[in-house]
Design an enzyme around this catalytic site. Sequence first.
Site, short mmCIF file in Angstrom:
data_model
loop_
_atom_site.label_atom_id
_atom_site.label_comp_id
_atom_site.label_asym_id
_atom_site.label_seq_id
_atom_site.Cartn_x
_atom_site.Cartn_y
_atom_site.Cartn_z
CG HIS A 238 -1.99 0.86 1.13
ND1 HIS A 238 -1.49 2.20 1.55
CD2 HIS A 238 -3.10 1.11 1.16
CE1 HIS A 238 -2.74 3.16 1.62
NE2 HIS A 238 -3.72 2.46 1.28
CB CYS A 276 -4.25 3.38 -2.16
SG CYS A 276 -5.19 4.70 -1.27
CG HIS A 303 -7.32 0.97 -0.68
ND1 HIS A 303 -6.52 1.38 0.19
CD2 HIS A 303 -7.82 -0.38 -0.35
CE1 HIS A 303 -6.35 0.10 1.22
NE2 HIS A 303 -7.14 -0.69 0.51
CG ASP A 356 -9.97 3.81 1.74
OD1 ASP A 356 -10.69 3.33 3.28
OD2 ASP A 356 -8.72 3.63 1.79
CG HIS A 357 -10.09 7.14 3.79
ND1 HIS A 357 -8.98 7.82 3.69
CD2 HIS A 357 -10.01 6.36 4.73
CE1 HIS A 357 -8.08 7.21 4.32
NE2 HIS A 357 -8.66 6.10 4.95
CE1 TYR A 375 -11.80 2.08 5.74
CE2 TYR A 375 -11.03 3.60 7.53
CZ TYR A 375 -10.54 2.55 6.20
OH TYR A 375 -9.48 2.72 5.75
#
Length: 400
Positions: A238, A276, A303, A356-357, A375
């Site tokens: 990542h 990501c 992501h 994500d986020h 999340y």
Amino acid sequence: METHLMEEGFRWFGPGDPVPLSFIRQAGASSVFTSLHQIPYGEAWSREAIRERKQMVEDAGLRWTAVESVPVHEDIKTGRGDLKTLFENYNNSLRNLAAEGIFAVIYNFMPVLDWVRTDMRWVLPDGSESLHYDPVRFAAFEIHALKRPGAEADYSPEQLEQAAAWWASLDDDARDAFVRTIIDVFPGVKWALSLDDIRAMLAKYDGMGADGLRRNLARFLQAVIPVAEEVGVRMAIHPDDPPFSVLGLPRIVSQASDVEAIFQMVDSPANGLCFCTGSFSARADNDLPEMVRKFAPRIHATHLRSTQRLADGSFYEANHLEGSVDMPAVVRNLLDEQDRRRADGRADWQIPLRPDHGHTMMDDLPKPAGITPGYSCIGRMRGLSELRGLMLGLRAAGRL
Ligand code: DNO
């Protein structure tokens, strides 16, 4: 008609996650990215523990597609301690995961802290809350709270002045809460680290530099990639979040040239990437669609989220299809890679994604402690829905 979309996943922090598996399924995901957060970093994951968690996921009608993460112990990153045992444990975890049919393993090589933000509840004009990184606030953290020697050198005089003024405006409780925001970022665990703990962790990187950290990553990859190859595991590193140096620490997974260097450390398809878009997009010189095109064969997980960079060097998490990321081009290139894999007859052609986020929004806003910033269920569901629509739209356009 077969649409061959990417596999839709959702992060799940395990049985303690305030977002249960049933919600994840209702959000339309078919798989989860999860980890055995109860096992301390550095210890081996037993087959039984993996099987038990996998069963839980499958009982809810989902698949456990990607492990996020099998964490890399700090001693491996700093290159000290009983590395032989740590590598053996890591390899045993990989063997046991493969034996249970789980093949994508995400990890990171960020020193000391996992991701870093300075505000977990940054209010957007529509009233939803986003994660935010502001270099001025980060300066306040390292200069006034952590008191890192030499930190001043990383900021402009104007930033230093703003940081001092902002810090002075906070009372003790606000300062404590702010410090927690920065150092309590390890996914799925609460370690209650103190500033002294952080200082001790930082000291271990004294004088290491990017080359030293790269050597430690290479040693890790040389120890684990042969086992990953043998059992069919695909390792996915990542990127750094944010993708630039923080706390004076080296960063080695921030841009395309870093990824190339990592791929060359052990030149194997098992040595791959978790792409990501959120992390990479916080740097203006990363061309994301081009990076996907270039690294596609080694992208084992994704992501898909976006950030909005602002002129003062800050950024916040934008809606998934907004902000600095050209998401249609990124997703187009990922779908193309899936098509190539299918054309090669590969059974594992599908690339997992997770939103994500997500923003904290709607009914999640008034929830007391229940929401892990980034999340929330509703915000991530919005992201996933938009990504699904994007994929279907691209596929439909390809048929027109
Ligand atoms: C942040 C996440 C990271 C990521 C790990 C992977 O929200 O993207 O915590 O899961 O760095 O090891």
